[in-house]
Design an enzyme around this catalytic site. Structure first.
Site, PDB file in Angstrom:
ATOM      1  N   GLY A  12       0.827  -1.209   0.000  1.00 17.14           N
ATOM      2  CA  GLY A  12       0.000   0.000   0.000  1.00 17.14           C
ATOM      3  C   GLY A  12       0.860   1.257   0.000  1.00 17.14           C
ATOM      4  O   GLY A  12       2.102   1.181   0.061  1.00 17.14           O
ATOM      5  N   ASP A  13       0.203   2.403  -0.128  1.00 18.85           N
ATOM      6  CA  ASP A  13       0.874   3.714  -0.115  1.00 18.85           C
ATOM      7  C   ASP A  13       1.872   3.867  -1.269  1.00 18.85           C
ATOM      8  O   ASP A  13       2.865   4.587  -1.141  1.00 18.85           O
ATOM      9  CB  ASP A  13       1.619   3.950   1.219  1.00 18.85           C
ATOM     10  CG  ASP A  13       0.724   3.714   2.415  1.00 18.85           C
ATOM     11  OD1 ASP A  13      -0.427   4.158   2.369  1.00 18.85           O
ATOM     12  OD2 ASP A  13       1.182   3.067   3.390  1.00 18.85           O
ATOM     13  N   GLY A  15       1.282   5.243  -4.160  1.00 15.05           N
ATOM     14  CA  GLY A  15       1.051   6.449  -4.964  1.00 15.05           C
ATOM     15  C   GLY A  15      -0.015   6.232  -6.027  1.00 15.05           C
ATOM     16  O   GLY A  15       0.008   6.875  -7.082  1.00 15.05           O
ATOM     17  N   LYS A  16      -0.974   5.373  -5.738  1.00 19.56           N
ATOM     18  CA  LYS A  16      -2.034   5.080  -6.716  1.00 19.56           C
ATOM     19  C   LYS A  16      -2.889   6.306  -7.009  1.00 19.56           C
ATOM     20  O   LYS A  16      -3.348   6.497  -8.124  1.00 19.56           O
ATOM     21  CB  LYS A  16      -2.941   3.950  -6.176  1.00 19.56           C
ATOM     22  CG  LYS A  16      -2.207   2.644  -5.969  1.00 19.56           C
ATOM     23  CD  LYS A  16      -3.076   1.608  -5.293  1.00 19.56           C
ATOM     24  CE  LYS A  16      -3.312   1.848  -3.822  1.00 19.56           C
ATOM     25  NZ  LYS A  16      -2.159   1.695  -2.940  1.00 19.56           N
ATOM     26  N   GLY A  40      -5.711   5.990   1.973  1.00 21.27           N
ATOM     27  CA  GLY A  40      -5.462   7.433   1.950  1.00 21.27           C
ATOM     28  C   GLY A  40      -4.756   7.759   0.650  1.00 21.27           C
ATOM     29  O   GLY A  40      -3.563   7.515   0.519  1.00 21.27           O
ATOM     30  N   HIS A  41      -5.505   8.252  -0.323  1.00 20.57           N
ATOM     31  CA  HIS A  41      -4.924   8.519  -1.635  1.00 20.57           C
ATOM     32  C   HIS A  41      -4.646  10.007  -1.791  1.00 20.57           C
ATOM     33  O   HIS A  41      -5.567  10.819  -1.779  1.00 20.57           O
ATOM     34  CB  HIS A  41      -5.857   7.992  -2.733  1.00 20.57           C
ATOM     35  CG  HIS A  41      -5.947   6.494  -2.747  1.00 20.57           C
ATOM     36  ND1 HIS A  41      -6.689   5.775  -3.636  1.00 20.57           N
ATOM     37  CD2 HIS A  41      -5.338   5.573  -1.957  1.00 20.57           C
ATOM     38  CE1 HIS A  41      -6.543   4.479  -3.394  1.00 20.57           C
ATOM     39  NE2 HIS A  41      -5.735   4.346  -2.371  1.00 20.57           N
ATOM     40  N   THR A 127      -5.869   0.245  10.956  1.00 21.71           N
ATOM     41  CA  THR A 127      -6.095   1.693  10.922  1.00 21.71           C
ATOM     42  C   THR A 127      -7.233   2.087  11.878  1.00 21.71           C
ATOM     43  O   THR A 127      -7.563   3.253  11.994  1.00 21.71           O
ATOM     44  CB  THR A 127      -6.467   2.142   9.496  1.00 21.71           C
ATOM     45  OG1 THR A 127      -7.618   1.402   9.084  1.00 21.71           O
ATOM     46  CG2 THR A 127      -5.328   1.882   8.518  1.00 21.71           C
ATOM     47  N   GLN A 222      -4.866  -0.154  -0.851  1.00 18.58           N
ATOM     48  CA  GLN A 222      -3.864  -1.029  -0.226  1.00 18.58           C
ATOM     49  C   GLN A 222      -2.955  -1.658  -1.304  1.00 18.58           C
ATOM     50  O   GLN A 222      -2.862  -1.120  -2.396  1.00 18.58           O
ATOM     51  CB  GLN A 222      -4.515  -2.101   0.655  1.00 18.58           C
ATOM     52  CG  GLN A 222      -5.143  -1.557   1.931  1.00 18.58           C
ATOM     53  CD  GLN A 222      -6.538  -1.000   1.743  1.00 18.58           C
ATOM     54  OE1 GLN A 222      -7.383  -1.613   1.123  1.00 18.58           O
ATOM     55  NE2 GLN A 222      -6.802   0.168   2.286  1.00 18.58           N
ATOM     56  N   THR A 237      -4.903  -6.744   5.292  1.00 18.56           N
ATOM     57  CA  THR A 237      -6.205  -6.093   5.391  1.00 18.56           C
ATOM     58  C   THR A 237      -7.278  -7.156   5.132  1.00 18.56           C
ATOM     59  O   THR A 237      -6.978  -8.359   5.134  1.00 18.56           O
ATOM     60  CB  THR A 237      -6.285  -4.868   4.450  1.00 18.56           C
ATOM     61  OG1 THR A 237      -7.446  -4.119   4.800  1.00 18.56           O
ATOM     62  CG2 THR A 237      -6.318  -5.264   2.981  1.00 18.56           C
ATOM     63  N   ARG A 329       8.166   7.658  -6.806  1.00 22.59           N
ATOM     64  CA  ARG A 329       9.152   8.170  -5.832  1.00 22.59           C
ATOM     65  C   ARG A 329      10.595   7.797  -6.165  1.00 22.59           C
ATOM     66  O   ARG A 329      11.403   7.571  -5.255  1.00 22.59           O
ATOM     67  CB  ARG A 329       8.794   7.696  -4.421  1.00 22.59           C
ATOM     68  CG  ARG A 329       7.425   8.195  -3.997  1.00 22.59           C
ATOM     69  CD  ARG A 329       7.238   8.136  -2.522  1.00 22.59           C
ATOM     70  NE  ARG A 329       6.052   8.910  -2.146  1.00 22.59           N
ATOM     71  CZ  ARG A 329       5.784   9.317  -0.926  1.00 22.59           C
ATOM     72  NH1 ARG A 329       6.596   9.067   0.055  1.00 22.59           N
ATOM     73  NH2 ARG A 329       4.695  10.008  -0.667  1.00 22.59           N
ATOM     74  N   LEU A 330      10.902   7.727  -7.450  1.00 25.86           N
ATOM     75  CA  LEU A 330      12.294   7.439  -7.822  1.00 25.86           C
ATOM     76  C   LEU A 330      13.217   8.522  -7.267  1.00 25.86           C
ATOM     77  O   LEU A 330      14.335   8.245  -6.835  1.00 25.86           O
ATOM     78  CB  LEU A 330      12.416   7.364  -9.358  1.00 25.86           C
ATOM     79  CG  LEU A 330      13.782   6.935  -9.876  1.00 25.86           C
ATOM     80  CD1 LEU A 330      14.056   5.460  -9.583  1.00 25.86           C
ATOM     81  CD2 LEU A 330      13.916   7.180 -11.374  1.00 25.86           C
TER      82      LEU A 330
HETATM   83  P1  IMP Z   1      -7.017  -2.459   8.298  1.00 24.13           P
HETATM   84  O1  IMP Z   1      -7.172  -2.509   6.816  1.00 24.13           O
HETATM   85  O2  IMP Z   1      -7.317  -1.120   8.902  1.00 24.13           O
HETATM   86  O3  IMP Z   1      -7.739  -3.583   8.985  1.00 24.13           O
HETATM   87  O4  IMP Z   1      -5.463  -2.706   8.643  1.00 24.13           O
HETATM   88  C1  IMP Z   1      -4.815  -3.947   8.373  1.00 24.13           C
HETATM   89  C2  IMP Z   1      -3.378  -3.713   7.911  1.00 24.13           C
HETATM   90  O5  IMP Z   1      -3.391  -3.097   6.638  1.00 24.13           O
HETATM   91  C3  IMP Z   1      -2.568  -2.788   8.826  1.00 24.13           C
HETATM   92  O6  IMP Z   1      -1.220  -3.216   8.817  1.00 24.13           O
HETATM   93  C4  IMP Z   1      -2.679  -1.439   8.136  1.00 24.13           C
HETATM   94  O7  IMP Z   1      -1.590  -0.600   8.454  1.00 24.13           O
HETATM   95  C5  IMP Z   1      -2.645  -1.874   6.675  1.00 24.13           C
HETATM   96  N1  IMP Z   1      -3.315  -0.916   5.797  1.00 24.13           N
HETATM   97  C6  IMP Z   1      -4.647  -0.743   5.639  1.00 24.13           C
HETATM   98  N2  IMP Z   1      -4.889   0.216   4.731  1.00 24.13           N
HETATM   99  C7  IMP Z   1      -3.708   0.647   4.299  1.00 24.13           C
HETATM  100  C8  IMP Z   1      -3.313   1.601   3.326  1.00 24.13           C
HETATM  101  O8  IMP Z   1      -4.130   2.251   2.659  1.00 24.13           O
HETATM  102  N3  IMP Z   1      -1.981   1.751   3.152  1.00 24.13           N
HETATM  103  C9  IMP Z   1      -1.059   1.018   3.829  1.00 24.13           C
HETATM  104  N4  IMP Z   1      -1.371   0.112   4.741  1.00 24.13           N
HETATM  105  C10 IMP Z   1      -2.695  -0.086   4.967  1.00 24.13           C
END
Ligand code: IMP
Length: 426
Positions: A12-13, A15-16, A40-41, A127, A222, A237, A329-330
């Site tokens: 996840g994260d 940069g989608k 969080g986009h 989260t 994610q 997740t 993010r190169l």
């Molecule tokens: P949940 O999706 O809130 O249940 O979290 C489960 C796992 O997924 C945790 O390790 C969170 O940090 C990770 N996670 C959930 N959503 C994101 C995201 O958008 N970016 C990065 N990690 C995520």
């Protein structure tokens, strides 16, 4: 015109949001298909900087933006997000919510916190947005869907039976106070009235868009390594961020997807618990975190940073069927004198080239690194692949080889224009 899925290829994260915002300029429809407001986009464009959690990142374009059946929606958070967008002059009238999408309810939020607490040192690091409990209820056939809000009488009846059960868990297992039916009912009826114009049967809209040959984007949330089946279970997740998840969560069949773009950071990050073989606990990891401001968009937690893991990347590419990669993010690597790419793992004295299912094994895996020289030159102003320093091109080429798919786009900064088109996506 094609249907393109834009998927997180790591944890996840990646940069989608930026990629979808950019591609959406030409799209007619953008569909978020999984997750919830745990995502969080970040989008930075001519309208400013935005952090979107539920609204698809295509909202700044003319595209119809659809929250698919595979998303779990916290209506309070969605309304807040829509209000914020409207306040900043962004039109959200093209927002459509699948009537099949499940709702995050107050007991989901409560249970997410209580379950995490009860896991103690084995906490997942969620989260705390109620995502796991909401998906649990979906599978347990105890969920409440967006469409249920359109019939208040039926909604009350359903809520009552679910809440009876939830209150038993809350009081008897966790020893906390029960939740009030009247309060939740009243609050969710208000949300329902507010969201009603957006809640629709979406398969018809999608069928019509496909019949018109519209350009459709499927926006993932994610990343592949957080997938409940193929990720680092149980530190994952609760919905599938994979291309298979895109089919299910949007209501598009596999034959209709033309391109599958895997979005990779040029290094790795992870937020929350669970194994991450290339994690750096030294000053290099710290330098990456600070230079790239690697803190969670949704929770503000510091992200764990590490070298690019090509074993995980090849696995992600295999299970998703990527037709191309986007490397983001190169520019974060610009200052480093040397770079490492993990090309294999050492596990119990043997070299392996696969991503183990067992987290106990993954925790024991020692990365085998290939070292490449850094470029130590600023790249954030570069817009053509050929103008990148030779060492940066070599690094990108190696990521392509090891991941098994060609690079379409490289990002060298957060704004729309800080982008290098390597090969056309369409
Ligand atoms: P949940 O999706 O809130 O249940 O979290 C489960 C796992 O997924 C945790 O390790 C969170 O940090 C990770 N996670 C959930 N959503 C994101 C995201 O958008 N970016 C990065 N990690 C995520």
């Amino acid at each position: 015109m094609p249907v393109i899925a834009v998927l997180g290829a790591q944890w996840g994260d990646e940069g989608k949001g930026k990629v979808v915002d950019q591609l959406a300029a030409e799209a007619r429809m953008v569909i978020r298909f999984s997750g919830g407001d745990n995502a969080g986009h970040t989008v930075i464009n001519a309208h400013g900087e935005f952090k979107l959690h539920l609204v698809p990142s295509g909202i700044f374009s003319q595209a119809t933006c659809l929250i698919g059946n595979g998303v779990v929606i916290n209506p309070a958070r969605l309304i807040e997000e829509v209000d914020q967008l409207n306040k900043r002059g962004i039109d959200t009238s093209r927002l459509v919510i699948s009537d099949r999408a499940h709702l995050v309810m107050p007991y989901h939020l409560l249970l997410d916190g209580l379950e995490e607490e009860s896991r103690a040192d084995r906490a997942i690091g969620t989260t705390k947005r109620g995502i796991g409990p909401a998906f649990t209820d979906k599978v347990a056939r105890m969920g409440i869907r967006a469409g249920d809000l359109l019939d208040q009488k039926a909604f009350r009846y359903r809520l009552q039976s679910v809440l009876d059960y939830k209150n038993t868990i809350l009081t008897r297992v966790y020893g906390v106070s029960p939740l009030s039916l009247e309060e939740i009912y009243g609050q969710y009826c208000q949300y329902g009235e507010r969201l009603a114009p957006h809640i629709k049967e979406t398969t018809t809209l999608i069928r019509e868009a496909l019949a018109r040959d519209d350009y459709i984007l499927l926006e993932g949330a994610q990343g592949a390594l957080l997938d409940p089946d193929f990720g680092t279970y149980p530190y994952t997740t609760s919905s599938s961020p994979l291309s298979g998840g895109a089919c299910l969560g949007a209501g598009i069949n596999p034959k209709q997807i033309d391109r599958i773009l895997g979005v990779f950071k040029a290094y790795c990050t992870r937020v929350g618990s669970g194994p991450m073989p290339t994690e750096l606990h030294d000053e290099v990891g710290q330098a990456i975190r600070e230079r790239a401001h690697e803190y969670g968009t949704t929770t503000g937690r510091p992200r764990r940073c590490g070298w690019f893991d090509a074993v995980a990347a090849a696995f992600s590419s295999q299970i998703n069927g990527f037709t191309g990669m986007v490397i983001t993010r190169l520019d974060v690597l610009d200052t480093l004198p040397g770079l490492k790419i993990c090309t294999g793992y050492r596990l119990n004295g043997k070299t392996i080239d696969y991503f183990p299912a067992s987290i106990a094994d993954l925790e024991k895996c020692q990365p085998i690194y290939e070292e490449l020289p850094g470029w130590q030159t600023e790249t954030s102003h570069i817009r053509e692949f050929a103008r990148l320093p030779a060492e940066a091109r070599r690094y990108v080429n190696r990521l392509e080889e090891l991941s098994g798919c060609p690079a379409n786009i490289i990002c060298v900064g957060p704004s729309r224009e800080q982008t290098i088109q390597v090969r056309p996506v369409i």
